[in-house]
Design a protein around this motif. Structure first.
Motif, short mmCIF file in Angstrom:
data_model
loop_
_atom_site.label_atom_id
_atom_site.label_comp_id
_atom_site.label_asym_id
_atom_site.label_seq_id
_atom_site.Cartn_x
_atom_site.Cartn_y
_atom_site.Cartn_z
N TRP A 121 0.80 -1.22 0.00
CA TRP A 121 0.00 0.00 0.00
C TRP A 121 0.84 1.29 0.00
CZ3 TRP A 121 -1.32 -3.42 4.31
CH2 TRP A 121 -2.31 -4.34 3.98
N GLU A 122 2.07 1.18 -0.48
CA GLU A 122 2.96 2.34 -0.42
C GLU A 122 2.39 3.52 -1.20
OE1 GLU A 122 7.74 2.80 -0.35
OE2 GLU A 122 6.92 1.74 -2.07
N ALA A 123 1.77 3.24 -2.34
CA ALA A 123 1.24 4.33 -3.16
C ALA A 123 -0.08 4.88 -2.61
CB ALA A 123 1.04 3.86 -4.60
N GLU A 124 -0.79 4.06 -1.82
CA GLU A 124 -2.11 4.48 -1.33
C GLU A 124 -2.03 5.38 -0.11
OE1 GLU A 124 -4.86 1.27 -0.81
OE2 GLU A 124 -3.95 0.10 -2.42
N LYS A 125 -0.89 5.36 0.60
CA LYS A 125 -0.73 6.17 1.81
C LYS A 125 -1.87 5.91 2.79
CE LYS A 125 2.87 8.15 -0.01
NZ LYS A 125 4.23 7.80 0.43
N ARG A 126 -2.10 4.64 3.09
CA ARG A 126 -3.18 4.26 3.99
C ARG A 126 -2.97 4.83 5.40
NH1 ARG A 126 -5.75 -1.68 3.92
NH2 ARG A 126 -6.91 -1.55 1.98
N THR A 127 -4.06 4.93 6.13
CA THR A 127 -4.01 5.39 7.51
C THR A 127 -4.77 4.39 8.39
OG1 THR A 127 -6.02 6.72 7.21
CG2 THR A 127 -3.90 7.82 6.83
N PRO A 128 -4.50 4.38 9.70
CA PRO A 128 -5.24 3.50 10.61
C PRO A 128 -6.73 3.81 10.55
CG PRO A 128 -3.29 4.41 11.66
CD PRO A 128 -3.45 5.14 10.37
N PRO A 129 -7.61 2.84 10.86
CA PRO A 129 -7.29 1.57 11.53
C PRO A 129 -6.85 0.46 10.61
CG PRO A 129 -9.65 1.74 11.24
CD PRO A 129 -9.08 3.04 10.74
N HIS A 130 -6.72 0.72 9.32
CA HIS A 130 -6.26 -0.31 8.40
C HIS A 130 -4.75 -0.54 8.58
CE1 HIS A 130 -10.08 -0.05 6.29
NE2 HIS A 130 -9.94 1.26 6.26
N ALA A 131 -4.31 -1.75 8.25
CA ALA A 131 -2.87 -1.98 8.16
C ALA A 131 -2.31 -1.06 7.09
CB ALA A 131 -2.59 -3.44 7.82
N VAL A 132 -1.13 -0.51 7.35
CA VAL A 132 -0.58 0.50 6.44
C VAL A 132 0.68 0.02 5.71
CG1 VAL A 132 -1.54 2.38 7.81
CG2 VAL A 132 0.80 1.59 8.26
N ASP A 133 1.25 -1.10 6.16
CA ASP A 133 2.44 -1.66 5.51
C ASP A 133 2.56 -3.13 5.89
OD1 ASP A 133 3.28 -1.60 8.14
OD2 ASP A 133 4.79 -0.04 7.86
N GLY A 134 3.63 -3.75 5.46
CA GLY A 134 3.79 -5.17 5.73
C GLY A 134 3.86 -5.50 7.21
N ALA A 135 4.62 -4.71 7.98
CA ALA A 135 4.79 -4.98 9.40
C ALA A 135 3.46 -4.89 10.15
CB ALA A 135 5.81 -4.02 10.00
N SER A 136 2.63 -3.92 9.78
CA SER A 136 1.34 -3.78 10.47
C SER A 136 0.37 -4.88 10.03
CB SER A 136 0.74 -2.40 10.22
OG SER A 136 0.60 -2.12 8.84
#
Length: 371
Positions: A58-73
Motif C-alpha cells: 500500500w505504499e502508493a495508497e498512503k493508507r491510515t489507521p485503523p487499516h494496516a498501512v504496511d507489511g509490518a502492520s
C-alpha cells in the motif's frame, strides 16, 4: 532439505508469480496474493511453512489507521486474528528492498533508541521488535538459500514436534545432534543451559503451546543470535588462539574441528556457527599437546598474539573483532540473554561514544580509562 516441497506464501501487491520464483526460487509450492482480494482469504485458510510479507504494501495508497498501512502492520493484524480464532501460524518474515526502512525502530536488545542504520546483521533484534521470525533483504545474493532454509526448518519442526509441546529429546534430534559424538554429554548440558522451549510436564508428556514456530524463534532470536550454545567465527578463533581468517586452514588440518561446525536448521540465515561444547571437548583432548592439532600447519602470523583475547562489539551490538581483555570492558545491554556470554566493547568505543553507552558498562569494569 525436506523430502517434500515447502509451502511458501508471499503477500505482495506488486509481484507476479514468475517474478516471485525468480526472487526466492522455484523449489517451493509457491503462492503469491495481494493483501486484500479473495485469493488472500483463501490462502489465509491454508497451512504454510513460511509467510513472506512485503514491507512496501500500500505504499502508493498512503493508507491510515485503523487499516494496516504496511507489511509490518499486516503481520500484527494477522497475529491478532490468529489469537482470536486460535489458529497456528507458521514462520513469518518481512521481505523488503529497503535495508533502512526500520532505522527509526528501537531494537529489542541494546540501547533504548535507534542505533543501526540497517536491519541487516540485526535481524534477531529487529525481528523481536516487529514480532516476525526474520527479515529478508530482496537484493541479498543468498536470498533463495535463506528462504529455503527458513521454510524447510519450519516444515521439519512441524514433522518433529507436531502442534503440541516439545521434549528435550525432540530438540536434540531437531538440532541434528549425533548421539555418538564424543561431546554429547557436554552438548546436552549446554542445550539445557540455553533454555530451549521444552514444555514437558511431570509425567514427561508434551503440553500444548504455540507450536513448531517456537523452536524457530528460540534458534533465530536467541541460540544462534547470541554467543552461548553456539558461537561465531570470532568467538571460536579467540577460544582456539588463532585469527578468524585462519579458521579455514585449521579445518583442513583438523577434521575434528570441522565436526564442531553447526550445520543444522537455520544455519544458512546466520554467519558460520560452532558448537561451543564441541570446541570445549576438542580443547580438552589437545590439552596435553605442546602444539594443538588445529595449529599444525598454520603460520606464526595466523596465531593470536594478544593476552586474554575477547570478542568486542560496536554500539549496534555487531561484532567488531578480537582484542585483549585489557583493552576492553564488559557491558550489560538491555535484553541480552542471561545464559549467553557477556559481551565486551573496546575502551575506545566506550570513551568515544555517547554518555548512554557508558551507562552500559559493567559496574566492575568502570574506571581504568572507561567512565
Amino acid at each position: 532439505m525436506a523430502e517434500t516441497m515447502s509451502r511458501v506464501w508471499i503477500i505482495d501487491d506488486d509481484l507476479s508469480l514468475q517474478a516471485a520464483e525468480a526472487l526466492v526460487g522455484n523449489g517451493h509450492d509457491l503462492t503469491v496474493t495481494e493483501p486484500s482480494d479473495e485469493a488472500f482469504l483463501d490462502a489465509l485458510a491454508e497451512d504454510w511453512d513460511l509467510i513472506l510479507v512485503d514491507e512496501e504494501l500500500w505504499e502508493a495508497e498512503k493508507r491510515t489507521p485503523p487499516h494496516a498501512v504496511d507489511g509490518a502492520s499486516l503481520v500484527m493484524t494477522m497475529r491478532a486474528w490468529a489469537r482470536r480464532v486460535k489458529r497456528r501460524l507458521p514462520s513469518m518474515a518481512i521481505l523488503t528492498n529497503a535495508p533502512g526502512v526500520f532505522a527509526d525502530e528501537v531494537p529489542a536488545v541494546g540501547a533504548w533508541r535507534p542505533v543501526a542504520a540497517s536491519f541487516i546483521d540485526h535481524e534477531p533484534q529487529m525481528g523481536r521488535t516487529l514480532d516476525v521470525e526474520w527479515l529478508f533483504y530482496k537484493s541479498d545474493p543468498e536470498l533463495k538459500a535463506k528462504v529455503e532454509d527458513l521454510a524447510s526448518a519450519y516444515e521439519r519442526a512441524y514433522q518433529e514436534f507436531g502442534e503440541g509441546g516439545t521434549s528435550f529429546v525432540e530438540v536434540k534430534t531437531y538440532l541434528g545432534l549425533n548421539d555418538r559424538a564424543e561431546w554429547i554429554a557436554l552438548a546436552e548440558d549446554a542445550i539445557r543451559e540455553a533454555r530451549p522451549p521444552v514444555t514437558e510436564d511431570a509425567a514427561n508428556q508434551p503440553t500444548p503451546q504455540r507450536g513448531p514456530v517456537t523452536i524457530i524463534v528460540w534458534l533465530l532470536q536467541r541460540a544462534l543470535a547470541f554467543p552461548g550454545l553456539f558461537v561465531s567465527d570470532n568467538h571460536a578463533a579467540a577460544f582456539l588462539g588463532i585469527k578468524a581468517e585462519a579458521l579455514d586452514m585449521a579445518i583442513e588440518a583438523t577434521p575434528a574441528l570441522a565436526a564442531c561446525r553447526y550445520t543444522g536448521p537455520l544455519s544458512q540465515l546466520v554467519t558460520r556457527r560452532w558448537w561451543t561444547p564441541a570446541l570445549d571437548a576438542l580443547a580438552a583432548a589437545s590439552s596435553s599437546s605442546e602444539i594443538p592439532a588445529w595449529c599444525e600447519g598454520l603460520r606464526p602470523e595466523d596465531l593470536l598474539t594478544v593476552d586474554d583475547p575477547v570478542v568486542t562489539y560496536d554500539i549496534t551490538l555487531a561484532e567488531v573483532g578480537i582484542t585483549s581483555a585489557a583493552d576492553a570492558v564488559r557491558v550489560n545491554p538491555r535484553g541480552w540473554p542471561a545464559e549467553c556470554l557477556q559481551p565486551w566493547m573496546s575502551r575506545a568505543t566506550i570513551n568515544e561514544g555517547p554518555r548512554w553507552l557508558k551507562e552500559m558498562v559493567d559496574p566492575d569494569d568502570r574506571g581504568g580509562g572507561a567512565a
